[in-house]
Design a protein around this motif. Structure first.
Motif, mmCIF file in Angstrom:
data_model
loop_
_atom_site.group_PDB
_atom_site.id
_atom_site.type_symbol
_atom_site.label_atom_id
_atom_site.label_comp_id
_atom_site.label_asym_id
_atom_site.label_seq_id
_atom_site.Cartn_x
_atom_site.Cartn_y
_atom_site.Cartn_z
ATOM 1 N N ALA A 206 -6.612 -2.968 -13.609
ATOM 2 C CA ALA A 206 -5.295 -2.370 -13.856
ATOM 3 C C ALA A 206 -4.192 -3.414 -13.896
ATOM 4 C CB ALA A 206 -4.967 -1.341 -12.776
ATOM 5 N N VAL A 207 -3.230 -3.171 -14.756
ATOM 6 C CA VAL A 207 -1.946 -3.879 -14.745
ATOM 7 C C VAL A 207 -0.888 -2.776 -14.838
ATOM 8 C CG1 VAL A 207 -0.423 -5.533 -15.888
ATOM 9 C CG2 VAL A 207 -2.901 -5.923 -15.879
ATOM 10 N N ARG B 278 -11.553 -0.638 -6.501
ATOM 11 C CA ARG B 278 -11.272 -0.578 -5.068
ATOM 12 C C ARG B 278 -10.548 -1.833 -4.590
ATOM 13 N NH1 ARG B 278 -16.397 1.289 -1.746
ATOM 14 N NH2 ARG B 278 -14.736 1.522 -0.190
ATOM 15 N N GLY B 279 -9.980 -2.549 -5.525
ATOM 16 C CA GLY B 279 -9.354 -3.820 -5.190
ATOM 17 C C GLY B 279 -7.968 -3.679 -4.591
ATOM 18 N N GLU B 280 -7.495 -4.780 -4.037
ATOM 19 C CA GLU B 280 -6.141 -4.865 -3.494
ATOM 20 C C GLU B 280 -5.127 -4.717 -4.622
ATOM 21 O OE1 GLU B 280 -3.560 -8.254 -1.004
ATOM 22 O OE2 GLU B 280 -5.388 -8.791 -2.083
ATOM 23 N N ARG B 281 -3.999 -4.090 -4.304
ATOM 24 C CA ARG B 281 -2.911 -3.976 -5.283
ATOM 25 C C ARG B 281 -1.925 -5.116 -5.015
ATOM 26 N NH1 ARG B 281 -2.376 1.405 -7.289
ATOM 27 N NH2 ARG B 281 -0.126 1.123 -7.404
ATOM 28 N N VAL B 282 -1.752 -5.991 -5.984
ATOM 29 C CA VAL B 282 -0.968 -7.207 -5.770
ATOM 30 C C VAL B 282 0.251 -7.225 -6.692
ATOM 31 C CG1 VAL B 282 -1.018 -9.720 -5.730
ATOM 32 C CG2 VAL B 282 -3.094 -8.432 -5.192
ATOM 33 N N PRO B 283 1.467 -7.255 -6.142
ATOM 34 C CA PRO B 283 2.661 -7.360 -6.990
ATOM 35 C C PRO B 283 2.818 -8.778 -7.523
ATOM 36 C CG PRO B 283 3.299 -7.390 -4.686
ATOM 37 C CD PRO B 283 1.799 -7.172 -4.705
ATOM 38 N N ILE B 284 3.118 -8.882 -8.807
ATOM 39 C CA ILE B 284 3.220 -10.195 -9.450
ATOM 40 C C ILE B 284 4.458 -10.224 -10.357
ATOM 41 C CG2 ILE B 284 2.105 -11.837 -11.009
ATOM 42 C CD1 ILE B 284 0.385 -11.590 -8.642
ATOM 43 N N VAL C 80 -7.599 -15.728 -5.166
ATOM 44 C CA VAL C 80 -8.696 -16.694 -5.282
ATOM 45 C C VAL C 80 -9.830 -16.108 -6.117
ATOM 46 C CG1 VAL C 80 -10.462 -17.964 -3.984
ATOM 47 C CG2 VAL C 80 -8.115 -17.862 -3.120
ATOM 48 N N GLU C 81 -10.142 -14.835 -5.871
ATOM 49 C CA GLU C 81 -11.187 -14.160 -6.652
ATOM 50 C C GLU C 81 -10.825 -14.131 -8.137
ATOM 51 O OE1 GLU C 81 -11.097 -9.894 -6.359
ATOM 52 O OE2 GLU C 81 -13.272 -9.776 -6.431
ATOM 53 N N LEU C 82 -9.570 -13.840 -8.411
ATOM 54 C CA LEU C 82 -9.113 -13.781 -9.801
ATOM 55 C C LEU C 82 -9.268 -15.137 -10.479
ATOM 56 C CD1 LEU C 82 -7.803 -11.910 -11.874
ATOM 57 C CD2 LEU C 82 -5.579 -12.491 -10.896
ATOM 58 N N TYR C 83 -8.982 -16.201 -9.746
ATOM 59 C CA TYR C 83 -9.101 -17.549 -10.312
ATOM 60 C C TYR C 83 -10.565 -17.935 -10.523
ATOM 61 C CZ TYR C 83 -8.558 -22.569 -10.904
ATOM 62 O OH TYR C 83 -8.599 -23.848 -11.402
ATOM 63 N N ARG C 84 -11.399 -17.612 -9.539
ATOM 64 C CA ARG C 84 -12.795 -18.071 -9.604
ATOM 65 C C ARG C 84 -13.668 -17.218 -10.524
ATOM 66 N NH1 ARG C 84 -15.125 -19.918 -3.735
ATOM 67 N NH2 ARG C 84 -13.639 -21.595 -3.303
ATOM 68 N N ASP C 85 -13.476 -15.891 -10.451
ATOM 69 C CA ASP C 85 -14.443 -14.986 -11.074
ATOM 70 C C ASP C 85 -14.021 -14.426 -12.421
ATOM 71 O OD1 ASP C 85 -15.777 -15.434 -8.755
ATOM 72 O OD2 ASP C 85 -15.439 -13.446 -7.884
ATOM 73 N N MET D 208 3.683 -5.009 -0.963
ATOM 74 C CA MET D 208 3.823 -3.720 -1.632
ATOM 75 C C MET D 208 2.431 -3.135 -1.818
ATOM 76 S SD MET D 208 6.530 -4.722 -4.616
ATOM 77 C CE MET D 208 8.080 -5.550 -4.263
ATOM 78 N N VAL D 209 2.350 -1.823 -1.875
ATOM 79 C CA VAL D 209 1.056 -1.177 -2.114
ATOM 80 C C VAL D 209 1.134 -0.308 -3.372
ATOM 81 C CG1 VAL D 209 -0.756 0.314 -1.188
ATOM 82 C CG2 VAL D 209 0.487 -1.229 0.340
ATOM 83 N N ASP D 210 1.907 0.770 -3.316
ATOM 84 C CA ASP D 210 1.913 1.671 -4.472
ATOM 85 C C ASP D 210 2.940 1.271 -5.532
ATOM 86 O OD1 ASP D 210 3.962 2.660 -2.567
ATOM 87 O OD2 ASP D 210 4.286 4.136 -4.138
ATOM 88 N N GLY D 211 3.983 0.572 -5.143
ATOM 89 C CA GLY D 211 4.959 0.110 -6.125
ATOM 90 C C GLY D 211 5.984 1.144 -6.536
#
Length: 274
Positions: A83-84, A41-47, A69-74, A215-218
């Motif tokens: 997903a990637v 249920r996470g945010e979709r983040v373009p990288i 921040v969550e990705l860095y900390r947890d 972006m959301v769905d990409g």
């Protein structure tokens, strides 16, 4: 699942994250990106993709919002992302231009430089790289700079503590005045890409900009990354994310990019208050 295989600090705000993703590794081309999700249920983040190493994909990420921040900390080495997705977007149709300048002032632009530099060199171009940081303390470790892939390399810092004092646009103006540069590829802060388009207006050089917006769905279905481009509507995820910088309506891009700042801050504050 997409297992984290490496995580390293680039500076106090930016970090390198490498994950297993054989599909992206096989098919990615310079100019394309991925969308990551930390959980279902996470945010979709373009990288942007910085490195391809066997079946692993490396990314430069800034600790900016809740998910980064969550990705860095947890997420540690051995953790898995939900997903990637990708590779997404149009690969750049690179050519043998002659002398080419790569320029960047933020995490996504710095990442894009690595793949672009290698591909442009293969095509016989003379490649010049300019990477801008606020201060010497923010300069990435050398192994993550584009320096080793290019013919000429410049660091600029806004406070002058390392390299040329100023922004890449300042140095680029000087290069364009005394060198025959045929193409410029720039990525990073959107407001500075607008300034780049203005600074190069009327000059005989091709200028391409990375439009890394929300972006959301990409795939172009959600419309979040809508860009007014050359008088028509385009979508950064489907038709870009690289565009001719001087055909982009940057005022519209900047206005749309600011739409969710308040909500993003609320999400980050809630995460930090846990």
């Amino acid at each position: 699942m997409f297992r984290v295989t490496m995580k390293e600090d680039l500076n106090e705000q930016d970090y390198y994250l490498e994950v297993e993703s054989p599909h992206v590794s096989r098919h990615w081309r310079p100019g394309q990106f991925v969308i990551i999700m930390t959980h279902e249920r996470g945010e979709r983040v373009p990288i942007s993709v910085a490195t391809i190493n066997g079946g692993r994909v490396g990314m430069f990420i800034k600790k900016l919002g809740k998910t980064s921040v969550e990705l860095y900390r947890d997420f540690k080495v051995g953790s898995s992302l939900y997903a990637v997705a990708g590779p997404l977007g149009r690969p750049l149709k690179l050519e043998s231009y002659g002398t080419v300048v790569l320029a960047s002032d933020a995490v996504c632009g710095h990442a894009e430089q690595l793949g672009l530099a290698q591909e442009l060199a293969k095509l016989g171009n003379k490649v010049i790289s300019i990477q801008t940081f606020k201060t010497e303390k923010e300069v990435y470790p050398e192994k993550y700079l584009a320096k080793k892939y290019v013919d000429e390399y410049f660091i600029t810092t806004l406070d002058g503590t390392a390299g040329y004092k100023g922004h890449y646009i300042d140095l680029l103006r000087e290069l364009l005045a005394r060198r025959e540069v045929k193409a410029v590829f720039a990525g990073g802060a959107l407001a500075n890409l607008k300034k780049l388009a203005e600074a190069t207006a009327g000059l005989d050089v091709r200028v391409y900009a990375l439009v890394r917006t929300i972006m959301v769905d990409g795939t172009g279905m959600c419309g979040s990354c809508r860009v007014r481009y050359n008088g028509v509507i385009a979508y950064a995820c489907r038709d870009g994310p690289w565009f001719d910088a001087r055909l982009v309506d940057w005022d519209d891009v900047l206005r749309r990019d600011a739409r969710f700042k308040k909500v993003e801050k609320i999400a980050l504050d809630k995460y930090l208050a846990r």
